[in-house]
Write an enzyme that holds these catalytic residues in place. Structure first.
Site, PDB file in Angstrom:
ATOM      1  N   HIS A  96      12.058  10.655   4.115  1.00  0.00           N
ATOM      2  CA  HIS A  96      11.633  10.384   2.742  1.00  0.00           C
ATOM      3  C   HIS A  96      11.050  11.623   2.047  1.00  0.00           C
ATOM      4  O   HIS A  96      10.908  11.640   0.825  1.00  0.00           O
ATOM      5  CB  HIS A  96      10.646   9.202   2.689  1.00  0.00           C
ATOM      6  CG  HIS A  96       9.279   9.483   3.211  1.00  0.00           C
ATOM      7  ND1 HIS A  96       8.886   9.138   4.483  1.00  0.00           N
ATOM      8  CD2 HIS A  96       8.193  10.065   2.637  1.00  0.00           C
ATOM      9  CE1 HIS A  96       7.616   9.486   4.651  1.00  0.00           C
ATOM     10  NE2 HIS A  96       7.174  10.046   3.546  1.00  0.00           N
ATOM     11  N   ASP A 126      13.587   7.412   9.665  1.00  0.00           N
ATOM     12  CA  ASP A 126      12.810   8.208   8.707  1.00  0.00           C
ATOM     13  C   ASP A 126      12.531   9.602   9.242  1.00  0.00           C
ATOM     14  O   ASP A 126      11.437  10.138   9.083  1.00  0.00           O
ATOM     15  CB  ASP A 126      11.494   7.508   8.337  1.00  0.00           C
ATOM     16  CG  ASP A 126      10.833   8.148   7.108  1.00  0.00           C
ATOM     17  OD1 ASP A 126      11.563   8.710   6.272  1.00  0.00           O
ATOM     18  OD2 ASP A 126       9.596   8.106   7.000  1.00  0.00           O
ATOM     19  N   SER A 202       2.978  13.445   5.156  1.00  0.00           N
ATOM     20  CA  SER A 202       4.232  12.982   5.741  1.00  0.00           C
ATOM     21  C   SER A 202       5.048  14.152   6.281  1.00  0.00           C
ATOM     22  O   SER A 202       5.284  15.137   5.579  1.00  0.00           O
ATOM     23  CB  SER A 202       5.063  12.226   4.702  1.00  0.00           C
ATOM     24  OG  SER A 202       4.466  11.011   4.357  1.00  0.00           O
TER      25      SER A 202
END
Length: 348
Positions: A96, A126, A202
């Site tokens: 992402h 992911d 992230s």
């Protein structure tokens, strides 16, 4: 009065002497005793600064660039990444973070800003791999996430809220293992930690007390009143996926080609049917079609392994590799039969 003062002084010396007998030279006996009883050797030699110093240079910022209305490349979002191969310039991050990017800008700890390219990415896990072409890089040692214990010290390093706070270091513990987290219809097996993980973290690294990478920071629960619930993809889950992304740019997953529902115990009793996976659709040209599976069949076991939900059935398939042959126990019109299917690659 003088005799009382002398007695008090003598008692004071005796107390100091006794205390001195408890402490070896240097006065660190109590600290050493506690350290030796700690589950983490040398915990009083606090490891976080050492981890920050050794792993920090391997943490990069990743800026997802896109074209604006004026046709200029502008920042769409940003995240973090971890250099895993200093020689080849491979960086692991979250899918992402790089999804939809028209260009990627990678910022290094020494101030360099380089163009990155996506080697491969995988929506289901992911995870993504980015490559930069340069030298003098630092890579992190990779640990074993299967050996983690709840309560173990962990350190998160990333870029919360963007490059302005690059390589922010936070620490906490492993709050739980084997959690399942659903984010945007993607189910992830994750490590739960109370180390602060914020937007921009992230793709950053989660490290154990030895400075080894044991997770890729991925998400946090940001509900009002909820604190200290961050999640990372275990490195042992990430490794085989990353290897496939580097080798071929995508992840090859096994495919049977059936759609349906699971017959629960209650439904089984009501309809007088066995528990299992009830097939509503067989995909044309699929391994299931080639094996002779039909609409209305009920799969009750895979390689003699039963299952208690549709997800467990999917997990049994996912545990195999593309090309594997599996034996399916099938209930069809009151009879039990066995069919063999050769799994092929899930269509991309």
């Amino acid at each position: 009065m003088r005799r009382r003062q002398i007695c008090a002084i003598v008692l004071s010396f005796l107390f100091v002497a006794l205390l001195g007998g408890l402490l070896p030279a240097g006065g660190t006996g109590l600290t050493s005793a506690w350290a030796s009883d700690s589950p983490y050797p040398g915990i009083f030699n606090w490891p976080v600064p050492r981890i920050a110093k050794s792993a920090g240079p391997a943490i990069v910022s990743i800026t997802n660039m896109g074209e604006s209305i004026s046709e200029k490349m502008v920042e769409q979002s940003s995240g973090s990444g971890v250099i895993i191969d200093a020689e080849k310039g491979y960086i692991v991050t979250n899918n992402h973070v790089v999804e939809g990017a028209q260009a990627l800008q990678v910022g290094l700890a020494d101030g360099r800003a380089l163009q990155g390219r996506i080697v491969g990415r995988d929506v289901r896990s992911d995870l993504a791999v980015v490559k930069i072409d340069t030298d003098n890089l630092t890579a992190v040692p990779v640990g074993n996430s299967d050996s983690l214990e709840v309560g173990e010290l962990v350190v998160a390093i990333g870029n919360p809220l963007g490059k302005e706070f690059a390589r922010t270091v936070t620490h906490g513990i492993v709050s739980a293992l084997d959690r399942t987290l659903e984010v945007d219809d993607v189910r992830l097996k994750v490590i739960q930690t109370d180390a602060a993980i914020n937007p921009g973290n992230s793709g950053g690294g989660l490290f154990n007390s030895r400075g080894e990478l044991i997770g890729i920071n991925s998400a946090k629960i940001g509900l009002k009143g909820v604190e200290g619930m961050g999640f990372a993809i275990p490195v042992n889950v990430a490794k085989p996926i990353v290897q496939q992304l580097i080798a071929q740019g995508y992840v090859a997953r096994p495919w049977l080609g059936v759609e349906g529902v699971f017959i629960t115990e209650a439904a089984s009793q009501y309809y007088e049917l066995p528990q299992g996976f009830y097939i509503r659709k067989v995909s044309s040209g699929s391994p299931a079609a080639a094996a002779g599976l039909r609409r209305g069949d009920i799969i009750t076991a895979l390689d003699d392994n039963g299952f208690s939900s549709a997800r467990e059935f999917s997990n049994l398939i996912a545990a195999h590799a593309v090309g594997d042959k599996i034996n399916l126990t099938v209930f069809r019109k009151g009879q039990q039969i066995t069919l063999e299917a050769a799994l092929t690659q899930l269509p991309r």
